[in-house]
Scaffold this motif. Structure first.
Motif, PDB file in Angstrom:
ATOM      1  N   LYS A  91       0.878  -1.061   0.019  1.00 51.46           N
ATOM      2  CA  LYS A  91       0.166   0.247  -0.112  1.00 51.46           C
ATOM      3  C   LYS A  91       0.902   1.191   0.070  1.00 51.46           C
ATOM      4  O   LYS A  91       1.102   1.695   0.635  1.00 51.46           O
ATOM      5  N   HIS A  92       1.142   1.361  -1.365  1.00 49.71           N
ATOM      6  CA  HIS A  92       2.658   2.868  -0.834  1.00 49.71           C
ATOM      7  C   HIS A  92       1.540   3.893  -1.769  1.00 49.71           C
ATOM      8  O   HIS A  92       2.824   4.723  -1.848  1.00 49.71           O
ATOM      9  N   GLY A  93       0.934   3.871  -2.277  1.00 54.44           N
ATOM     10  CA  GLY A  93       0.693   5.088  -3.620  1.00 54.44           C
ATOM     11  C   GLY A  93       1.038   5.606  -4.250  1.00 54.44           C
ATOM     12  O   GLY A  93       0.932   6.065  -5.121  1.00 54.44           O
ATOM     13  N   ILE A  94       1.450   4.427  -5.407  1.00 55.03           N
ATOM     14  CA  ILE A  94       2.331   4.259  -7.039  1.00 55.03           C
ATOM     15  C   ILE A  94       1.281   4.214  -7.287  1.00 55.03           C
ATOM     16  O   ILE A  94       0.629   3.043  -7.160  1.00 55.03           O
ATOM     17  N   SER A  95       0.964   4.879  -8.589  1.00 53.70           N
ATOM     18  CA  SER A  95      -0.057   4.698  -9.761  1.00 53.70           C
ATOM     19  C   SER A  95       0.360   3.341 -10.261  1.00 53.70           C
ATOM     20  O   SER A  95       1.774   2.882 -10.335  1.00 53.70           O
ATOM     21  N   THR A  96      -0.721   2.572 -10.268  1.00 52.42           N
ATOM     22  CA  THR A  96      -0.804   1.341 -11.477  1.00 52.42           C
ATOM     23  C   THR A  96       0.219   1.428 -12.390  1.00 52.42           C
ATOM     24  O   THR A  96       1.113   0.718 -13.134  1.00 52.42           O
TER      25      THR A  96
END
Lengths: 384, 144
Positions: free
Chosen positions: A17-22
């Protein structure tokens, strides 16, 4: 398969759960796999993009980040088996002689997928089909198993703890415990659906993974001293009718689906379960891993509990399962999950799995279930 | 007066109000194989031959159960309870139904008799003056 197919490159973006975009994660995994393979994207003949939660454009759109080469790009979606299905399409593209090199990339963010599903329900209203959740569905298997075989909740907890502890050695795993996880700790975590607790449930998060496959000629050229990893079986089956078939609300089909698909895979590979060095399965909950010990032929019916008690499926055991943490601890974002299995199997067969390494690993089996439902099984084999 | 309607059509019939009528699940019967299916099939899943619409028996046996405490992966609310039971019920004719089951953990045992029941579903954006109640099917222990 008409032509032999080899895995020449694998890559991953850590799950979590790191908030980096797919988009960024897919690019990272793809570039890592291309570098691992030692081939430029311009040589890739086909790309299969696996995701569940994105929009209809993302498969083709994200491919532009690798380059505009005119190659065919196909969006593949098969629920949890999406990454495995994308990999299979790439394998078939090479096996059928359509491409010398093919690429399968998977990415997803299960957290945004859950929000989208909730929004759809707000718009369309609830459906009869939506009542039973995956946690409940597999809990039904677990309770029935306890009734039929005397399986205890401690056995489920031991499987989950094993996978949490395997993940401690995998830098790409979502769940990174700072201590050895005990079955008691697993049992004390929040109850989700009896007998499943939150630490038994697969980790939902985001991530990406990629595998590149190629013909034997290409694989030999780019081997660079590494052992070759050949795909000796690629099988997919959907449901056949069984007594007591559940049509409404079943997350996956009857458990026999794993048995029949694995039989086809063993036949194609020309080996039996005794030849396999390590296994990856759709262990969304420990009851699944327990049943797959038996359904894949690694022990007889009702004998899976004994394997757990003996530690046979842990690293160092007779037949290690979920060496990277599995869905329970490495994580299960959706689209990339099956490709993460291929990443781990490939590293194991090359002898590059470091602290997770299964000594002398020669063959690896990767199994995924996809809701709806399908079963996908690949067997990879090390060649000098 | 509140009017009860099925959450979706073609899945079940609500009780008529006649004594002893529990309502019914709407299934299919395959004359070729003698097997029953739920929900309705377009064709027989075994032979791809024709099927006939039928109503399934309202009583069966509990095959398995669980109690869901944390419904994180869905938003369907079954009333205001903190959790809910889910079970699989074997009906005569070889049909296994997966369904909400009424009660609390400890109320159910594998092999116990169960019967069809219905309960309201909380709908999103429901207006206060809306007098329609959406119902879905469930099963409950049959202690009769």
């Amino acid at each position: 398969m008409l032509k032999d197919v080899y895995v020449i490159g694998v890559g991953m973006h850590p799950f979590g759960k790191h908030g980096i975009s797919t988009r960024d994660m897919a690019f990272h995994a793809g570039q890592q796999a291309l570098q691992d393979a030692g081939v430029p994207f311009q040589q890739v003949g086909a790309l299969y993009s696996g995701y569940i939660g994105g929009t209809m454009l993302e498969g083709v759109s994200y491919a532009k980040d690798y380059g505009l080469t005119g190659l065919p790009v196909v969006h593949v979606e098969n629920a949890s088996a999406t990454g495995s299905s994308a990999f299979r399409e790439a394998v078939l593209a090479v096996a059928g002689g359509h491409s010398e090199i093919a690429m399968a990339v998977g990415f997803d963010d299960m957290l945004t997928l859950g929000m989208r599903m909730g929004m759809m329900e707000m718009i369309e209203g609830p459906k009869v089909e939506q009542i039973v959740l995956p946690a409940a569905f597999f809990a039904l298997w677990a309770v029935r198993r306890m009734h039929d075989c005397g399986t205890t909740v401690e056995t489920y907890a031991k499987i989950a703890a094993k996978n949490w502890n395997h993940a401690r050695f995998n830098p790409n795993a979502q769940r990174q415990s700072d201590h050895e996880v005990t079955p008691e700790e697993v049992l004390k975590s929040n109850m989700v659906a009896y007998p499943h607790t939150s630490m038994m449930a697969c980790a939902a998060g985001a991530g990406a993974a990629c595998a590149i496959v190629a013909s034997k000629d290409v694989a030999r050229k780019v081997a660079n001293g590494r052992p070759l990893v050949r795909v000796i079986a690629s099988q997919m089956q959907s449901e056949s009718y069984t007594e007591g078939h559940v049509f409404l609300g079943a997350v996956v089909g009857p458990s026999e689906l794993t048995t029949t698909t694995s039989r086809a895979a063993y036949e194609q590979a020309g080996v039996g379960p005794e030849a396999i060095s390590l296994v990856h399965v759709h262990d969304a909950f420990p009851i699944e891993e327990l049943m797959y010990y038996e359904l894949l032929g690694f022990c007889g019916p009702g004998e899976g509990d004994r394997l757990v008690a003996e530690g046979a499926t842990a690293l160092g055991g007779r037949i290690p399962f979920s060496t990277d943490g599995g869905l329970i601890a490495r994580g299960h974002p959706g689209g990339p999950t099956g490709l993460a299995q291929i990443w781990e199997c490939t590293l194991q067969l090359r002898g590059q799995a470091q602290q997770r390494q299964v000594p002398g690993a020669r063959m690896a089996l990767a199994h995924m279930m996809g809701a709806g439902s399908v079963c996908v099984i690949h067997i990879l084999s090390k060649e000098k | 007066m509140t009017m009860q309607v099925p959450l979706e059509k073609d899945y079940f019939r609500l009780p008529s109000g006649e004594p002893g009528d529990l309502g019914a699940l709407l299934g299919s019967y395959s004359p070729q194989t003698g097997k029953y299916f739920y929900p309705r099939r377009k064709l027989c899943p075994i032979t791809s031959g024709p099927v006939e619409d039928c109503e399934l028996p309202a009583r069966g046996i509990l095959y398995s159960w669980t109690y869901v405490k944390d419904p994180r992966m869905g938003t369907l609310k079954m009333g205001d309870q903190s959790g809910y039971g889910v079970g699989q019920i074997d009906l005569p004719g070889g049909v296994r139904i997966q369904s909400i089951i009424l009660g609390q953990q400890g109320d159910w045992e594998i092999g116990m008799p169960m019967r069809l029941a219905f309960q309201p579903v909380k709908m999103p954006n429901k207006r206060l003056d809306d007098n329609i109640e959406h119902m879905t099917f469930c099963f409950e222990p049959d202690r009769a």
